[in-house]
Design a protein around this motif. Sequence first.
Motif, PDB file in Angstrom:
ATOM      1  N   GLU A 141     -28.693  14.043 -33.039  1.00 56.51           N
ATOM      2  CA  GLU A 141     -29.545  13.530 -34.108  1.00 56.51           C
ATOM      3  C   GLU A 141     -30.100  12.146 -33.757  1.00 56.51           C
ATOM      4  OE1 GLU A 141     -27.376  15.762 -37.905  1.00 56.51           O
ATOM      5  OE2 GLU A 141     -27.035  13.635 -37.520  1.00 56.51           O
ATOM      6  N   ASN A 142     -29.307  11.353 -33.034  1.00 57.07           N
ATOM      7  CA  ASN A 142     -29.739  10.001 -32.671  1.00 57.07           C
ATOM      8  C   ASN A 142     -30.625   9.972 -31.437  1.00 57.07           C
ATOM      9  OD1 ASN A 142     -28.351   8.732 -34.781  1.00 57.07           O
ATOM     10  ND2 ASN A 142     -26.456   8.640 -33.602  1.00 57.07           N
ATOM     11  N   ASN A 143     -30.393  10.900 -30.510  1.00 57.71           N
ATOM     12  CA  ASN A 143     -31.067  10.843 -29.212  1.00 57.71           C
ATOM     13  C   ASN A 143     -32.261  11.767 -29.054  1.00 57.71           C
ATOM     14  OD1 ASN A 143     -29.119   9.002 -28.523  1.00 57.71           O
ATOM     15  ND2 ASN A 143     -28.013  10.340 -27.109  1.00 57.71           N
ATOM     16  N   TYR A 144     -32.262  12.898 -29.765  1.00 55.94           N
ATOM     17  CA  TYR A 144     -33.311  13.878 -29.501  1.00 55.94           C
ATOM     18  C   TYR A 144     -34.665  13.325 -29.945  1.00 55.94           C
ATOM     19  CZ  TYR A 144     -35.134  18.516 -28.524  1.00 55.94           C
ATOM     20  OH  TYR A 144     -35.826  19.565 -27.978  1.00 55.94           O
ATOM     21  N   PRO A 145     -35.650  13.298 -29.062  1.00 60.80           N
ATOM     22  CA  PRO A 145     -36.946  12.659 -29.364  1.00 60.80           C
ATOM     23  C   PRO A 145     -37.619  13.169 -30.630  1.00 60.80           C
ATOM     24  CG  PRO A 145     -36.781  13.169 -27.021  1.00 60.80           C
ATOM     25  CD  PRO A 145     -35.598  13.807 -27.679  1.00 60.80           C
ATOM     26  N   GLU A 146     -37.560  14.458 -30.878  1.00 60.45           N
ATOM     27  CA  GLU A 146     -38.252  15.011 -32.042  1.00 60.45           C
ATOM     28  C   GLU A 146     -37.651  14.481 -33.349  1.00 60.45           C
ATOM     29  OE1 GLU A 146     -41.340  16.967 -33.767  1.00 60.45           O
ATOM     30  OE2 GLU A 146     -40.954  16.701 -31.617  1.00 60.45           O
ATOM     31  N   MET A 147     -36.344  14.199 -33.357  1.00 60.40           N
ATOM     32  CA  MET A 147     -35.737  13.615 -34.549  1.00 60.40           C
ATOM     33  C   MET A 147     -36.263  12.203 -34.774  1.00 60.40           C
ATOM     34  SD  MET A 147     -33.773  15.442 -36.432  1.00 60.40           S
ATOM     35  CE  MET A 147     -32.992  14.111 -37.341  1.00 60.40           C
ATOM     36  N   GLN A 148     -36.492  11.469 -33.702  1.00 54.72           N
ATOM     37  CA  GLN A 148     -37.049  10.130 -33.819  1.00 54.72           C
ATOM     38  C   GLN A 148     -38.484  10.183 -34.323  1.00 54.72           C
ATOM     39  OE1 GLN A 148     -36.367   7.855 -30.180  1.00 54.72           O
ATOM     40  NE2 GLN A 148     -34.426   8.897 -29.840  1.00 54.72           N
ATOM     41  N   VAL A 149     -39.221  11.200 -33.892  1.00 59.71           N
ATOM     42  CA  VAL A 149     -40.587  11.393 -34.385  1.00 59.71           C
ATOM     43  C   VAL A 149     -40.570  11.613 -35.900  1.00 59.71           C
ATOM     44  CG1 VAL A 149     -42.582  12.954 -34.362  1.00 59.71           C
ATOM     45  CG2 VAL A 149     -41.512  12.270 -32.213  1.00 59.71           C
ATOM     46  N   LYS A 150     -39.634  12.435 -36.368  1.00 57.49           N
ATOM     47  CA  LYS A 150     -39.530  12.706 -37.808  1.00 57.49           C
ATOM     48  C   LYS A 150     -39.197  11.428 -38.579  1.00 57.49           C
ATOM     49  CE  LYS A 150     -40.316  17.078 -37.316  1.00 57.49           C
ATOM     50  NZ  LYS A 150     -41.632  17.636 -37.727  1.00 57.49           N
ATOM     51  N   ASP A 151     -38.347  10.584 -38.003  1.00 54.14           N
ATOM     52  CA  ASP A 151     -37.998   9.317 -38.656  1.00 54.14           C
ATOM     53  C   ASP A 151     -39.233   8.430 -38.812  1.00 54.14           C
ATOM     54  OD1 ASP A 151     -35.333   9.975 -38.912  1.00 54.14           O
ATOM     55  OD2 ASP A 151     -34.741   9.010 -37.038  1.00 54.14           O
ATOM     56  N   TYR A 152     -40.041   8.351 -37.744  1.00 51.63           N
ATOM     57  CA  TYR A 152     -41.250   7.531 -37.802  1.00 51.63           C
ATOM     58  C   TYR A 152     -42.271   8.108 -38.787  1.00 51.63           C
ATOM     59  CZ  TYR A 152     -39.869   4.540 -33.897  1.00 51.63           C
ATOM     60  OH  TYR A 152     -39.216   3.631 -33.102  1.00 51.63           O
ATOM     61  N   GLN A 153     -42.349   9.419 -38.857  1.00 53.31           N
ATOM     62  CA  GLN A 153     -43.270  10.043 -39.803  1.00 53.31           C
ATOM     63  C   GLN A 153     -42.897   9.700 -41.242  1.00 53.31           C
ATOM     64  OE1 GLN A 153     -43.056  14.173 -38.640  1.00 53.31           O
ATOM     65  NE2 GLN A 153     -44.813  14.013 -37.263  1.00 53.31           N
ATOM     66  N   ILE A 154     -41.599   9.659 -41.528  1.00 48.14           N
ATOM     67  CA  ILE A 154     -41.144   9.290 -42.867  1.00 48.14           C
ATOM     68  C   ILE A 154     -41.485   7.828 -43.165  1.00 48.14           C
ATOM     69  CG2 ILE A 154     -39.059   8.792 -44.211  1.00 48.14           C
ATOM     70  CD1 ILE A 154     -37.912  11.382 -43.340  1.00 48.14           C
ATOM     71  N   LYS A 155     -41.285   6.954 -42.188  1.00 54.77           N
ATOM     72  CA  LYS A 155     -41.609   5.542 -42.389  1.00 54.77           C
ATOM     73  C   LYS A 155     -43.101   5.348 -42.651  1.00 54.77           C
ATOM     74  CE  LYS A 155     -37.803   3.801 -39.527  1.00 54.77           C
ATOM     75  NZ  LYS A 155     -37.445   3.077 -38.282  1.00 54.77           N
ATOM     76  N   ILE A 156     -43.925   6.073 -41.899  1.00 57.23           N
ATOM     77  CA  ILE A 156     -45.373   5.972 -42.089  1.00 57.23           C
ATOM     78  C   ILE A 156     -45.762   6.477 -43.474  1.00 57.23           C
ATOM     79  CG2 ILE A 156     -47.603   6.878 -41.314  1.00 57.23           C
ATOM     80  CD1 ILE A 156     -46.451   6.910 -38.475  1.00 57.23           C
TER      81      ILE A 156
END
Length: 204
Positions: free
Chosen positions: A18-33
């Motif tokens: 959950e912390n390392n997989y790139p697509e999960m990080q993309v989802k986090d940034y999408q929520i912030k945006i």
Amino acid sequence: MISGISYPYLERLISIAENNYPEMQVKDYQIKIAKNNVTKTSVSYLDAFSFSYYYRPTQAIDVSNPNLFNGYQIGLNLNIGTLVQKPFATKEAKAQYKIAQLQQTSYKQNLVAEVKKRYFTYMEQLTQLKLRSKSYTDAQSLVTQLRSKFEKSEVKFDDLTRALILASEQNQFLISAEGGTFAAKAALEELLGEKLENIKPNGN
């Protein structure tokens, strides 16, 4: 029965994915945006209003450009069209924020399921590898014993031949099991973003 499965270790692998997989990080940034867009649309109600001022020094009335007021002149303008659109823009931004959250939740559930699947597959392959390794060792031991007995004429050549064939078959099974284990390990590490050797069960 698959041996060696550790559910606390599995939970640790899920957390790392959950912390390392790139697509999960993309989802986090999408929520912030999306969250920032909600704030922006909420504040943008002020865009419907415009403020202006004009300073005219005190002087004699200009006949060609008469103006009854001297000094500072202040104006406040309201754009009705912009004001009417704001509630819809805010509602849409909140909907996009909710969609981003749901997409992250859905992707997280899929990622968790995939980590579990690949972990269980890896553990299954490890179990198979251990069994195949033991079978190969037993077959080799049998060949050694029969060869010694054959040299003493205690067994027939056919017995030794069958043992050699069995050892060869077990060797092929072992190679196949090793390949399956390496493939399963690589598939799991793809989601983790790091080597399993670097992930200790105790969290160190």
